[in-house]
Design an enzyme around this catalytic site. Structure first.
Site, PDB file in Angstrom:
ATOM      1  N   ASP A  67       0.817  -1.219   0.000  1.00  0.00           N
ATOM      2  CA  ASP A  67       0.000   0.000   0.000  1.00  0.00           C
ATOM      3  C   ASP A  67       0.850   1.267   0.000  1.00  0.00           C
ATOM      4  O   ASP A  67       2.079   1.213   0.183  1.00  0.00           O
ATOM      5  CB  ASP A  67      -0.969   0.000   1.200  1.00  0.00           C
ATOM      6  CG  ASP A  67      -0.290  -0.410   2.517  1.00  0.00           C
ATOM      7  OD1 ASP A  67       0.955  -0.355   2.597  1.00  0.00           O
ATOM      8  OD2 ASP A  67      -1.007  -0.779   3.459  1.00  0.00           O
ATOM      9  N   ASP A 136      -7.469  -2.870  14.680  1.00  0.00           N
ATOM     10  CA  ASP A 136      -8.844  -3.264  14.348  1.00  0.00           C
ATOM     11  C   ASP A 136      -8.884  -4.484  13.438  1.00  0.00           C
ATOM     12  O   ASP A 136      -9.931  -4.836  12.904  1.00  0.00           O
ATOM     13  CB  ASP A 136      -9.552  -2.087  13.665  1.00  0.00           C
ATOM     14  CG  ASP A 136      -8.766  -1.589  12.451  1.00  0.00           C
ATOM     15  OD1 ASP A 136      -7.671  -2.131  12.167  1.00  0.00           O
ATOM     16  OD2 ASP A 136      -9.243  -0.652  11.774  1.00  0.00           O
ATOM     17  N   HIS A 138      -7.106  -4.803  10.548  1.00  0.00           N
ATOM     18  CA  HIS A 138      -6.900  -4.558   9.111  1.00  0.00           C
ATOM     19  C   HIS A 138      -5.595  -5.192   8.630  1.00  0.00           C
ATOM     20  O   HIS A 138      -4.651  -5.372   9.400  1.00  0.00           O
ATOM     21  CB  HIS A 138      -6.988  -3.063   8.756  1.00  0.00           C
ATOM     22  CG  HIS A 138      -5.873  -2.205   9.231  1.00  0.00           C
ATOM     23  ND1 HIS A 138      -6.077  -1.050   9.946  1.00  0.00           N
ATOM     24  CD2 HIS A 138      -4.528  -2.301   9.085  1.00  0.00           C
ATOM     25  CE1 HIS A 138      -4.916  -0.492  10.202  1.00  0.00           C
ATOM     26  NE2 HIS A 138      -3.954  -1.228   9.700  1.00  0.00           N
ATOM     27  N   GLU A 143      -9.451  -1.638   5.737  1.00  0.00           N
ATOM     28  CA  GLU A 143     -10.047  -1.342   7.027  1.00  0.00           C
ATOM     29  C   GLU A 143     -11.234  -2.259   7.307  1.00  0.00           C
ATOM     30  O   GLU A 143     -11.739  -2.927   6.394  1.00  0.00           O
ATOM     31  CB  GLU A 143     -10.514   0.122   7.036  1.00  0.00           C
ATOM     32  CG  GLU A 143      -9.402   1.136   6.783  1.00  0.00           C
ATOM     33  CD  GLU A 143      -8.534   1.383   8.026  1.00  0.00           C
ATOM     34  OE1 GLU A 143      -8.265   0.438   8.795  1.00  0.00           O
ATOM     35  OE2 GLU A 143      -8.123   2.551   8.214  1.00  0.00           O
TER      36      GLU A 143
HETATM   37  P1  PGA Z   1       2.145  -1.175  12.658  1.00  0.00           P
HETATM   38  O1  PGA Z   1       0.841  -1.199  11.720  1.00  0.00           O
HETATM   39  O2  PGA Z   1       3.049  -2.214  12.087  1.00  0.00           O
HETATM   40  O3  PGA Z   1       2.697   0.202  12.518  1.00  0.00           O
HETATM   41  O4  PGA Z   1       1.654  -1.516  14.022  1.00  0.00           O
HETATM   42  C1  PGA Z   1       0.290  -2.416  11.350  1.00  0.00           C
HETATM   43  C2  PGA Z   1      -0.835  -2.154  10.375  1.00  0.00           C
HETATM   44  O5  PGA Z   1      -1.493  -1.113  10.485  1.00  0.00           O
HETATM   45  O6  PGA Z   1      -1.058  -3.010   9.502  1.00  0.00           O
END
Ligand code: PGA
Length: 266
Positions: A67, A136, A138, A143
């Site tokens: 992404d 959450d 994702h 999301e």
């Molecule tokens: P992080 O994010 O590795 O910064 O905890 C994980 C994500 O949002 O997929």
């Protein structure tokens, strides 16, 4: 889903890096799906160490990132183009022409997304996709309530994700709310998914992913339907798992031929 619980983040990163090393040594032209964020930084450090000290050769590897934000320059300190250069690409020998990251500045984003999917197909599909997990549930920037069959597309971030990612931007600088992300369906087509999860803050998401129902509210839960997903985590991230003792028992008693990976990667 294979759950591997390790005593520390460092130990988990070593396990994850060995799985990637094994793939790249057996299939030098492997296609790797890569992730950004705080989670994979230690894994990339370990891959850089394996490249420098053990001669792990990435010269035929192709990569696709999950992404990117829409509308920030690839030079922006929070852009995923820059993150990947600083945390991996500047330190290993993946040819620039083999690196693919979504273009958040494409003039026609839907067209770019179709092109990105086509590039993945042309490369023969993703052999191994590295994943983190959001609080959450994702994966990528898919999301909660994302279609579990979604393809690469533009998404709008939730307030929670924007707040979680504010730390990568200057104080007061707005976090873009639009992103381009591989879809859940795109991720599900990867031959292997290798997820990392660290810290107590991820324990609820990990529990929902591994032991909860499959539902769009927790997009990572669809990995229960994936034929080969390995989740490597530290103790705090595993702290809510009801079957933790069973997962430990499985890992400690694996037959030798299964030590790295339960199925052939190539
Ligand atoms: P992080 O994010 O590795 O910064 O905890 C994980 C994500 O949002 O997929």
């Amino acid at each position: 889903m294979e759950v591997i619980i390790q005593p520390s983040q460092d130990a988990a990163n070593v396990v994850a890096a060995r799985i990637i090393e094994d793939l790249v040594r057996r299939k030098p032209a492997a296609v790797l799906g890569l992730a950004t964020g705080g989670t994979p930084v230690g894994l990339y450090k370990e891959l850089i160490r394996l490249h420098r000290e053990n001669g792990l050769d990435f010269s035929r590897v192709t990569t696709f990132n999950l992404d990117e934000y829409v509308g920030i320059s690839p030079e922006h300190p929070a852009s995923y183009h820059r993150f990947m250069r600083e945390n991996l690409f500047d330190h290993v020998n993946i040819p620039a022409a083999n690196i693919n990251i979504p273009d958040g500045n494409a003039p026609d984003i839907p067209r770019f997304c179709a092109y990105y999917e086509e590039q993945i197909r042309r490369a023969g599909g993703i052999d191994l996709q590295v994943l983190g997990i959001g609080h959450d549930g994702h994966i990528g920037f898919n999301e909660s309530t994302s279609s579990l069959a979604s393809r690469t597309r533009i998404k709008t971030l939730t307030t929670e994700t924007i707040e979680a990612n504010q730390r990568f931007f200057a104080p007061g600088e707005p976090v873009p709310y639009h992103v381009v992300t591989m879809g859940v369906g795109t991720i599900m087509e990867s031959h292997t998914c290798l997820m990392l999860a660290f810290g107590a803050g991820k324990a609820h998401a990990v529990e929902a992913m591994v032991e909860g129902p499959i539902m769009a509210m927790c997009p990572a839960s669809v990995l229960q339907m994936h034929r080969q997903t390995i989740v490597v985590m530290d103790e705090p991230a595993a702290s809510r798992l009801k079957k933790a003792a069973y997962y430990r028992h499985i890992y400690e008693n694996k037959p030798d031929y299964q030590k790295l990976c339960p199925f052939p990667l190539v």
